[in-house]
Design a protein around this motif. Structure first.
Motif, PDB file in Angstrom:
ATOM      1  N   HIS A   1      25.102   9.750   7.584  1.00 54.09           N
ATOM      2  CA  HIS A   1      25.466  10.258   8.911  1.00 54.09           C
ATOM      3  C   HIS A   1      25.939  11.706   8.855  1.00 54.09           C
ATOM      4  O   HIS A   1      25.617  12.506   9.747  1.00 54.09           O
ATOM      5  CB  HIS A   1      26.533   9.366   9.546  1.00 54.09           C
ATOM      6  N   PHE A   2      26.693  12.073   7.820  1.00 51.33           N
ATOM      7  CA  PHE A   2      27.123  13.464   7.704  1.00 51.33           C
ATOM      8  C   PHE A   2      25.926  14.388   7.490  1.00 51.33           C
ATOM      9  O   PHE A   2      25.893  15.507   8.026  1.00 51.33           O
ATOM     10  CB  PHE A   2      28.124  13.624   6.561  1.00 51.33           C
ATOM     11  N   ALA A   3      24.947  13.947   6.702  1.00 49.79           N
ATOM     12  CA  ALA A   3      23.750  14.763   6.484  1.00 49.79           C
ATOM     13  C   ALA A   3      22.996  14.967   7.792  1.00 49.79           C
ATOM     14  O   ALA A   3      22.583  16.086   8.130  1.00 49.79           O
ATOM     15  CB  ALA A   3      22.855  14.105   5.441  1.00 49.79           C
ATOM     16  N   HIS A   4      22.801  13.894   8.559  1.00 47.01           N
ATOM     17  CA  HIS A   4      22.064  14.000   9.813  1.00 47.01           C
ATOM     18  C   HIS A   4      22.850  14.810  10.846  1.00 47.01           C
ATOM     19  O   HIS A   4      22.254  15.623  11.577  1.00 47.01           O
ATOM     20  CB  HIS A   4      21.766  12.605  10.357  1.00 47.01           C
ATOM     21  N   ALA A   5      24.152  14.605  10.910  1.00 48.39           N
ATOM     22  CA  ALA A   5      24.963  15.381  11.856  1.00 48.39           C
ATOM     23  C   ALA A   5      24.930  16.861  11.502  1.00 48.39           C
ATOM     24  O   ALA A   5      24.850  17.723  12.393  1.00 48.39           O
ATOM     25  CB  ALA A   5      26.399  14.859  11.860  1.00 48.39           C
ATOM     26  N   ALA A   6      24.983  17.180  10.211  1.00 46.71           N
ATOM     27  CA  ALA A   6      24.938  18.581   9.777  1.00 46.71           C
ATOM     28  C   ALA A   6      23.599  19.214  10.123  1.00 46.71           C
ATOM     29  O   ALA A   6      23.530  20.382  10.521  1.00 46.71           O
ATOM     30  CB  ALA A   6      25.209  18.677   8.277  1.00 46.71           C
ATOM     31  N   ALA A   7      22.519  18.451   9.965  1.00 46.37           N
ATOM     32  CA  ALA A   7      21.191  18.970  10.312  1.00 46.37           C
ATOM     33  C   ALA A   7      21.096  19.254  11.804  1.00 46.37           C
ATOM     34  O   ALA A   7      20.547  20.278  12.222  1.00 46.37           O
ATOM     35  CB  ALA A   7      20.117  17.989   9.873  1.00 46.37           C
ATOM     36  N   LEU A   8      21.637  18.365  12.631  1.00 44.99           N
ATOM     37  CA  LEU A   8      21.639  18.597  14.071  1.00 44.99           C
ATOM     38  C   LEU A   8      22.558  19.754  14.444  1.00 44.99           C
ATOM     39  O   LEU A   8      22.406  20.370  15.494  1.00 44.99           O
ATOM     40  CB  LEU A   8      22.069  17.325  14.817  1.00 44.99           C
ATOM     41  N   ASP A   9      23.507  20.052  13.562  1.00 45.52           N
ATOM     42  CA  ASP A   9      24.433  21.160  13.774  1.00 45.52           C
ATOM     43  C   ASP A   9      23.803  22.496  13.380  1.00 45.52           C
ATOM     44  O   ASP A   9      24.399  23.555  13.597  1.00 45.52           O
ATOM     45  CB  ASP A   9      25.699  20.915  12.941  1.00 45.52           C
ATOM     46  N   GLY A  10      22.635  22.432  12.754  1.00 37.60           N
ATOM     47  CA  GLY A  10      21.947  23.664  12.368  1.00 37.60           C
ATOM     48  C   GLY A  10      22.015  24.009  10.903  1.00 37.60           C
ATOM     49  O   GLY A  10      21.499  25.055  10.486  1.00 37.60           O
ATOM     50  N   TYR A  11      22.628  23.150  10.092  1.00 37.63           N
ATOM     51  CA  TYR A  11      22.737  23.424   8.657  1.00 37.63           C
ATOM     52  C   TYR A  11      21.503  22.927   7.900  1.00 37.63           C
ATOM     53  O   TYR A  11      20.838  21.972   8.315  1.00 37.63           O
ATOM     54  CB  TYR A  11      23.983  22.747   8.081  1.00 37.63           C
ATOM     55  N   ARG A  12      21.228  23.576   6.767  1.00 40.34           N
ATOM     56  CA  ARG A  12      20.210  23.096   5.827  1.00 40.34           C
ATOM     57  C   ARG A  12      20.929  22.298   4.749  1.00 40.34           C
ATOM     58  O   ARG A  12      21.869  22.803   4.130  1.00 40.34           O
ATOM     59  CB  ARG A  12      19.455  24.264   5.211  1.00 40.34           C
ATOM     60  N   VAL A  13      20.488  21.076   4.526  1.00 41.21           N
ATOM     61  CA  VAL A  13      21.246  20.126   3.712  1.00 41.21           C
ATOM     62  C   VAL A  13      20.404  19.642   2.538  1.00 41.21           C
ATOM     63  O   VAL A  13      19.219  19.336   2.685  1.00 41.21           O
ATOM     64  CB  VAL A  13      21.691  18.912   4.557  1.00 41.21           C
ATOM     65  N   LEU A  14      21.036  19.581   1.375  1.00 39.99           N
ATOM     66  CA  LEU A  14      20.451  18.913   0.216  1.00 39.99           C
ATOM     67  C   LEU A  14      21.326  17.715  -0.118  1.00 39.99           C
ATOM     68  O   LEU A  14      22.530  17.854  -0.333  1.00 39.99           O
ATOM     69  CB  LEU A  14      20.393  19.848  -0.996  1.00 39.99           C
ATOM     70  N   CYS A  15      20.739  16.526  -0.137  1.00 36.16           N
ATOM     71  CA  CYS A  15      21.449  15.310  -0.526  1.00 36.16           C
ATOM     72  C   CYS A  15      21.057  14.951  -1.950  1.00 36.16           C
ATOM     73  O   CYS A  15      19.890  15.093  -2.337  1.00 36.16           O
ATOM     74  CB  CYS A  15      21.113  14.147   0.403  1.00 36.16           C
ATOM     75  N   VAL A  16      22.022  14.470  -2.716  1.00 38.48           N
ATOM     76  CA  VAL A  16      21.761  14.007  -4.082  1.00 38.48           C
ATOM     77  C   VAL A  16      22.243  12.567  -4.177  1.00 38.48           C
ATOM     78  O   VAL A  16      23.432  12.291  -3.994  1.00 38.48           O
ATOM     79  CB  VAL A  16      22.469  14.883  -5.136  1.00 38.48           C
ATOM     80  N   ASP A  17      21.310  11.662  -4.437  1.00 37.17           N
ATOM     81  CA  ASP A  17      21.634  10.239  -4.538  1.00 37.17           C
ATOM     82  C   ASP A  17      21.909   9.900  -5.999  1.00 37.17           C
ATOM     83  O   ASP A  17      20.995   9.845  -6.816  1.00 37.17           O
ATOM     84  CB  ASP A  17      20.466   9.415  -3.997  1.00 37.17           C
TER      85      ASP A  17
ATOM     86  N   THR B   1      21.118  26.877 -10.508  1.00 36.49           N
ATOM     87  CA  THR B   1      19.838  27.582 -10.631  1.00 36.49           C
ATOM     88  C   THR B   1      19.115  27.705  -9.285  1.00 36.49           C
ATOM     89  O   THR B   1      18.138  28.453  -9.189  1.00 36.49           O
ATOM     90  CB  THR B   1      18.900  26.864 -11.624  1.00 36.49           C
ATOM     91  N   LEU B   2      19.569  26.981  -8.272  1.00 38.42           N
ATOM     92  CA  LEU B   2      18.940  27.072  -6.957  1.00 38.42           C
ATOM     93  C   LEU B   2      19.386  28.348  -6.252  1.00 38.42           C
ATOM     94  O   LEU B   2      20.516  28.801  -6.437  1.00 38.42           O
ATOM     95  CB  LEU B   2      19.314  25.858  -6.099  1.00 38.42           C
ATOM     96  N   PRO B   3      18.528  28.972  -5.457  1.00 35.90           N
ATOM     97  CA  PRO B   3      18.924  30.176  -4.716  1.00 35.90           C
ATOM     98  C   PRO B   3      20.141  29.896  -3.835  1.00 35.90           C
ATOM     99  O   PRO B   3      20.266  28.819  -3.250  1.00 35.90           O
ATOM    100  CB  PRO B   3      17.686  30.508  -3.874  1.00 35.90           C
ATOM    101  N   GLU B   4      21.031  30.877  -3.741  1.00 32.30           N
ATOM    102  CA  GLU B   4      22.260  30.688  -2.973  1.00 32.30           C
ATOM    103  C   GLU B   4      21.986  30.333  -1.513  1.00 32.30           C
ATOM    104  O   GLU B   4      22.754  29.611  -0.889  1.00 32.30           O
ATOM    105  CB  GLU B   4      23.130  31.952  -3.042  1.00 32.30           C
ATOM    106  N   ASP B   5      20.893  30.868  -0.975  1.00 32.31           N
ATOM    107  CA  ASP B   5      20.618  30.659   0.445  1.00 32.31           C
ATOM    108  C   ASP B   5      19.594  29.555   0.702  1.00 32.31           C
ATOM    109  O   ASP B   5      19.094  29.421   1.819  1.00 32.31           O
ATOM    110  CB  ASP B   5      20.135  31.965   1.087  1.00 32.31           C
ATOM    111  N   ALA B   6      19.295  28.755  -0.311  1.00 35.49           N
ATOM    112  CA  ALA B   6      18.324  27.673  -0.112  1.00 35.49           C
ATOM    113  C   ALA B   6      18.893  26.585   0.794  1.00 35.49           C
ATOM    114  O   ALA B   6      18.165  25.990   1.596  1.00 35.49           O
ATOM    115  CB  ALA B   6      17.917  27.081  -1.455  1.00 35.49           C
ATOM    116  N   TYR B   7      20.192  26.309   0.648  1.00 36.60           N
ATOM    117  CA  TYR B   7      20.856  25.275   1.448  1.00 36.60           C
ATOM    118  C   TYR B   7      22.233  25.778   1.874  1.00 36.60           C
ATOM    119  O   TYR B   7      22.759  26.755   1.330  1.00 36.60           O
ATOM    120  CB  TYR B   7      21.008  23.972   0.641  1.00 36.60           C
TER     121      TYR B   7
END
Length: 437
Positions: A127-143, A262-268
């Motif tokens: 729910h936090f991932a989906h809410a953040a996406a609707l808020d305009g954020y780019r999200v990476l989830c790690v399971d 190693t991921l770009p700072e602005d990727a997420y």
């Protein structure tokens, strides 16, 4: 008598049922698809403006997305891509619709962790991932959880263990061992430093050749990516113990942190970790990589007891790491581990339940302002979202009464709002923290 063949048969039966369930919850193509959002939702729940203002802005600028009008319907329905296009171009009363994010910093990382199963970790992460996406954020989830509830809820079920956290850790072992072996071969005393040799079963898996992006999978949400998990990744705890024996100097707990660096700072903007219900090699990687620790707990005494045990054992584990690896020189191994913030969140809370109110009071008495003000309430719609591997944000409010849907969404909106405010408050500290390290 039952043996491994009987277990295999039971699994085959279960897999067939999984396929049937996916057909009921996903699209006919057996893929999860993100629904469109009505103009009412976009205006009042996402952009938080009244509908007349929103419609007026659309009418004044024909270049903005039109959305779609369903047959026999009056409302317009927009995809998330269209919502984000409007978000980038529209301002309401000179207010930007883009979410706050400090410049010059990497994505902020939050771990959703606790000892006890059933505390709602995967539900909160989803729910936090989906809410953040609707808020305009780019999200990476790690399971991190081999139960893979978050991965399945995101629509990913056909995952090989090489592309999970286990693969990241095995890749890190090979790369860190090569780095150590390539370092100076001697000390001032003239003594040769030990060379670590990995067996072919590890060194020749080819994982060290994988790119960082090979572990990241897209989801049906265009601004959410996922590093998935699967049941076969459960052996990571056994494999990691073996890997530590092969190279005792390997800072196993920092593998995921090094990977994310190693991921770009602005990727997420936000990285969310869904942790397993245990303290082990995977959960220690999640905790060590996290900037913020979110600890969900049910509202009963035994959940409170389990949460108390969790933070105690986590403290001991982090203390042992600080003592055992204090001399380690490797990226991402700054010790002792420090969090920018730690919060407790009650889940499955019923406001009319005297025990639940008493336990919320107890949590606040012990942990003070670190307890989230808005617990996640248990509603029928919340229960239904869990049964159908979907968040409340993915469920169409027309499939139930609008008030039932709004009440369920409000409890997650309030909890996410606190979560976002916590991240935004400590986010600027990242640059200072990393500069000090």
């Amino acid at each position: 008598m039952l043996d491994h063949t009987d277990l295999s048969q039971l699994q085959a039966q279960s897999l067939r049922m999984q396929g049937w369930i996916r057909k009921q919850t996903f699209s006919p193509e057996n893929e999860k698809k993100l629904r469109r959002f009505s103009s009412w939702e976009v205006a009042e729940l996402i952009f938080k403006v009244n509908q007349s203002t929103f419609r007026g802005r659309l009418a004044a600028d024909p270049s903005l997305p039109d959305g779609e009008v369903e047959e026999d319907g009056r409302q317009r329905w927009f995809s998330l891509e269209e919502i984000n296009a409007m978000r980038r171009r529209m301002k309401i009363n000179r207010r930007s619709l883009l979410p706050p994010r400090p410049s010059g910093t990497r994505a902020i990382r939050a771990a959703i962790a606790n000892f006890k199963g059933g505390a709602g970790k995967s539900t909160v992460a989803l729910h936090f991932a989906h809410a953040a996406a609707l808020d305009g954020y780019r999200v990476l989830c790690v399971d991190f959880d081999p139960q893979a509830t978050l991965s399945h809820s995101m629509g990913l079920s056909d995952v090989s263990e090489e592309h999970t956290v286990w693969g990241i850790m095995a890749r890190d072992l090979v790369r860190e061992t090569d780095r150590m072996n390539a370092a100076a071969k001697g000390a001032e005393s003239g003594a040769a430093l030990p060379q670590r040799k990995l067996p072919a079963s590890v060194a020749e898996m080819g994982l060290d050749q994988l790119r960082a992006t090979d572990f990241i999978k897209p989801t049906c949400w265009p601004t959410i990516d996922l590093i998935p998990s699967c049941a076969n990744a459960a052996f990571v705890e056994f494999a990691s113990a073996q890997y530590r024996h092969l190279n005792p100097e390997w800072s196993f707990f920092a593998a995921v942190s090094r990977y994310l660096d190693t991921l770009p700072e602005d990727a997420y903007d936000i990285v969310l970790f869904d942790c397993p219900p245990a303290i082990g090699y995977q959960s220690m990687n999640a905790v060590f990589a996290a900037d913020v620790l979110y600890i969900p707990s049910g509202p009963g005494y035994w959940e409170y007891d389990s949460t108390t045990s969790f933070i105690g054992q986590l403290a001991e584990a982090l203390e042992d790491l600080a003592a055992g690896f204090s001399g380690t020189v490797a990226a991402g191994t700054n010790l002792p581990k420090a969090f920018l913030d730690i919060r407790f969140l009650l889940t499955r809370y019923e406001p009319g339940n005297d025990l639940h109110r008493a336990m919320l009071s107890a949590f606040r008495q012990v942990f003070g302002q670190r307890v989230a003000e808005h617990p996640i309430e248990l509603t029928r719609a919340v229960e239904q979202s869990g049964r159908f591997l979907s968040s409340i944000y993915e469920m169409d409010y027309r499939d139930m009464t609008r008030e039932t849907w709004k009440r369920a969404r409000a409890t997650f909106d309030n909890s996410y709002g606190e979560f976002r405010d916590t991240l935004v408050a400590v986010w600027p500290l990242l640059a200072r923290k990393e500069a000090a390290e």
